[in-house]
Enzyme design. Structure first.
Site, PDB file in Angstrom:
ATOM      1  N   ARG A 194       2.823  -2.205  -3.831  1.00 42.69           N
ATOM      2  CA  ARG A 194       1.579  -1.828  -4.517  1.00 42.69           C
ATOM      3  C   ARG A 194       0.402  -1.741  -3.787  1.00 42.69           C
ATOM      4  O   ARG A 194      -0.503  -1.131  -3.755  1.00 42.69           O
ATOM      5  CB  ARG A 194       1.285  -2.436  -5.774  1.00 42.69           C
ATOM      6  CG  ARG A 194       2.420  -2.020  -6.899  1.00 42.69           C
ATOM      7  CD  ARG A 194       3.215  -0.565  -6.714  1.00 42.69           C
ATOM      8  NE  ARG A 194       4.065  -0.292  -7.791  1.00 42.69           N
ATOM      9  CZ  ARG A 194       4.971   0.458  -7.570  1.00 42.69           C
ATOM     10  NH1 ARG A 194       5.028   1.229  -6.685  1.00 42.69           N
ATOM     11  NH2 ARG A 194       5.695   0.954  -8.740  1.00 42.69           N
ATOM     12  N   ASP A 253       1.928  -3.233 -12.751  1.00 46.34           N
ATOM     13  CA  ASP A 253       1.505  -2.218 -11.710  1.00 46.34           C
ATOM     14  C   ASP A 253      -0.082  -1.975 -11.855  1.00 46.34           C
ATOM     15  O   ASP A 253      -0.887  -1.803 -10.852  1.00 46.34           O
ATOM     16  CB  ASP A 253       2.458  -1.086 -11.544  1.00 46.34           C
ATOM     17  CG  ASP A 253       3.800  -1.394 -10.901  1.00 46.34           C
ATOM     18  OD1 ASP A 253       3.551  -2.397  -9.967  1.00 46.34           O
ATOM     19  OD2 ASP A 253       4.567  -0.620 -10.996  1.00 46.34           O
ATOM     20  N   ASP A 308       5.835  12.448 -15.240  1.00 48.15           N
ATOM     21  CA  ASP A 308       4.522  11.845 -15.579  1.00 48.15           C
ATOM     22  C   ASP A 308       3.488  12.086 -14.884  1.00 48.15           C
ATOM     23  O   ASP A 308       2.429  12.449 -15.316  1.00 48.15           O
ATOM     24  CB  ASP A 308       4.866  10.335 -15.768  1.00 48.15           C
ATOM     25  CG  ASP A 308       5.731   9.792 -16.902  1.00 48.15           C
ATOM     26  OD1 ASP A 308       6.460  10.645 -17.520  1.00 48.15           O
ATOM     27  OD2 ASP A 308       5.861   8.568 -16.926  1.00 48.15           O
ATOM     28  N   SER A 368      13.589   3.324 -17.137  1.00 51.35           N
ATOM     29  CA  SER A 368      12.978   3.940 -15.890  1.00 51.35           C
ATOM     30  C   SER A 368      13.245   3.052 -14.411  1.00 51.35           C
ATOM     31  O   SER A 368      13.770   1.898 -14.310  1.00 51.35           O
ATOM     32  CB  SER A 368      11.386   3.440 -16.048  1.00 51.35           C
ATOM     33  OG  SER A 368      11.395   2.145 -16.141  1.00 51.35           O
TER      34      SER A 368
END
Length: 408
Positions: A97, A126, A17, A180
């Site tokens: 994050r 996110d 990605d 994922s």
């Protein structure tokens, strides 16, 4: 798309990605791209990310070992708060994050970039966390979210774009990915695809970090964690750094099948999602921290912390780490930890972690006061007046109810 963007810092894993995103940014924005890869203890070799970035013509490549900073400055403050989202989730993705956002901004300043980019999708949390973090630290930076801009909205299109541009496509990416995964030193998170039906059991197929509890050793293992001012500082009497402690606890928890969670949670963007989480070391550490607080925190302070905790956890989950309200709560929480010092002994056995002993030089536990034996410090007759005063308002309410003929 703004054509005024000259340089972009990309949060880059080296996976399919972000490799596609790298090329797409170069093409769509005609801008120089700087890559940033964070080592947060995800357990992956990061040098391949460097080689892929070099192959893509990237001049400025940042690969930073942030494990100690991650645990010391983000995980440990969260542990002091005993933060748990919706009663179960230990916030493993959420807490990573803000650190990534902070480093993105720092690298943008170091390299003179005018934008940062991330690979989060438009459906998840996110994107919010990254962008709120950047907004809090440097609102002048533009944030680019390719998944909200491009038309590569399927795995087939993504692979086709990669092949057209000479981007390596791993064999395991050519089929439909079963789910994922996001990982760091605190936890592993698995979502999507085969996990989207919350009625289907998924632990056996998904868990990457922990053994099945039924396959864990038949004998329990004991571990002692030392705390100072609310932070873990030692294991079994040996002083260690924060990241080393968490790494060791992860190994112990994995061996004993500790820290598995199947959760349907409420995302900040409004939808429910189902995830499988593994937080072996974190589960042990959080249990131990509660154990030492039981001995050292005043009851009023403990109960107030428990009332504040859901608000704190929600702020972390929603991406407001750098908000003034989270910092205000953190100041109060950290003040409460001044005497949270001592040791906690835990028993690890087949998916369970139990506090079996605790001691502290700052203990508020008084055997003299609590003993069932004779003592000289507590007059049991005092309880009568205490009960009478607390019962007064209940008696008045009962009398009114009787007077008005109310039955409920």
């Amino acid at each position: 798309m703004s054509q005024n963007i000259k340089k972009i810092v990309l949060a880059y894993s080296g996976g399919l990605d972000t490799s596609v995103i790298l090329k797409w940014l170069q093409d769509a924005y005609q801008a120089e791209v700087v890559t940033f890869t964070a080592d947060l203890g995800q357990g992956e070799e990061l040098e391949p990310a460097r080689r892929k970035a070099e192959k893509a013509g990237i001049k400025d490549i940042f690969i930073d070992d942030l494990r100690e900073e991650f645990v010391r400055d983000y995980v440990y403050p969260m542990v002091r708060a005993n933060a748990v989202y919706e009663g179960q989730y230990l916030l493993g993705t959420s807490i990573a994050r803000p650190l990534i956002s902070k480093r993105l901004v720092e690298i943008a300043h170091e390299t003179g970039a005018d934008a940062v980019a991330h690979g989060a999708t438009g459906k998840g949390n996110d994107q919010v966390r990254f962008e709120l973090g950047v907004a809090a630290l440097d609102p002048a930076l533009k944030v680019i979210a390719p998944w909200r801009e491009w038309d590569l909205n399927s795995r087939t299109k993504l692979i086709a774009y990669a092949e057209e541009n000479g981007i390596e496509v791993p064999s395991d990416k050519r089929g439909e990915a079963p789910f994922s995964v996001d990982a760091n030193l605190w936890h592993t998170s698995s979502e999507g695809k085969m996990l989207e039906d919350p009625a289907e059991e998924a632990f056996n197929e998904v868990c990457l970090r922990t053994c099945h509890p039924e396959d864990a050793p038949d004998q329990p293992e004991y571990v002692t964690i030392g705390f100072e001012r609310g932070d873990a500082i030692s294991l079994n009497g040996q002083a260690m750094s924060p990241a080393t402690i968490l790494t060791e606890l992860n190994d112990l928890g994995a061996t004993h099948g500790i820290g598995r969670l199947d959760l349907v949670e409420n995302r900040f963007v409004g939808m429910k999602s189902r995830g499988i989480y593994e937080t072996p070391g974190g589960t042990i550490l959080m249990t131990a921290h509660r154990g030492i607080e039981q001995l050292t925190l005043d009851g009023g302070a403990m109960h107030l912390k428990d009332e504040l905790m859901p608000k704190y956890a929600k702020l972390v989950y929603n991406g407001f780490w750098f908000s003034p309200e989270r910092e205000m709560l953190q100041a109060a929480i950290d003040h409460s930890q001044r005497h949270v010092t001592g040791e906690v002994r835990l028993k690890l056995y087949k998916g369970n972690v139990l506090v079996v002993g605790r001691s502290s030089p700052s203990s508020l536990y008084s055997l003299e006061h609590v003993t069932f034996e004779e003592d000289d410090v507590y007059d049991q007759k005092d309880a009568e007046g205490f009960i009478r005063l607390n019962a007064l308002r209940l008696k008045l309410l009962a009398e009114r109810k009787h007077r008005l003929g109310e039955n409920d």
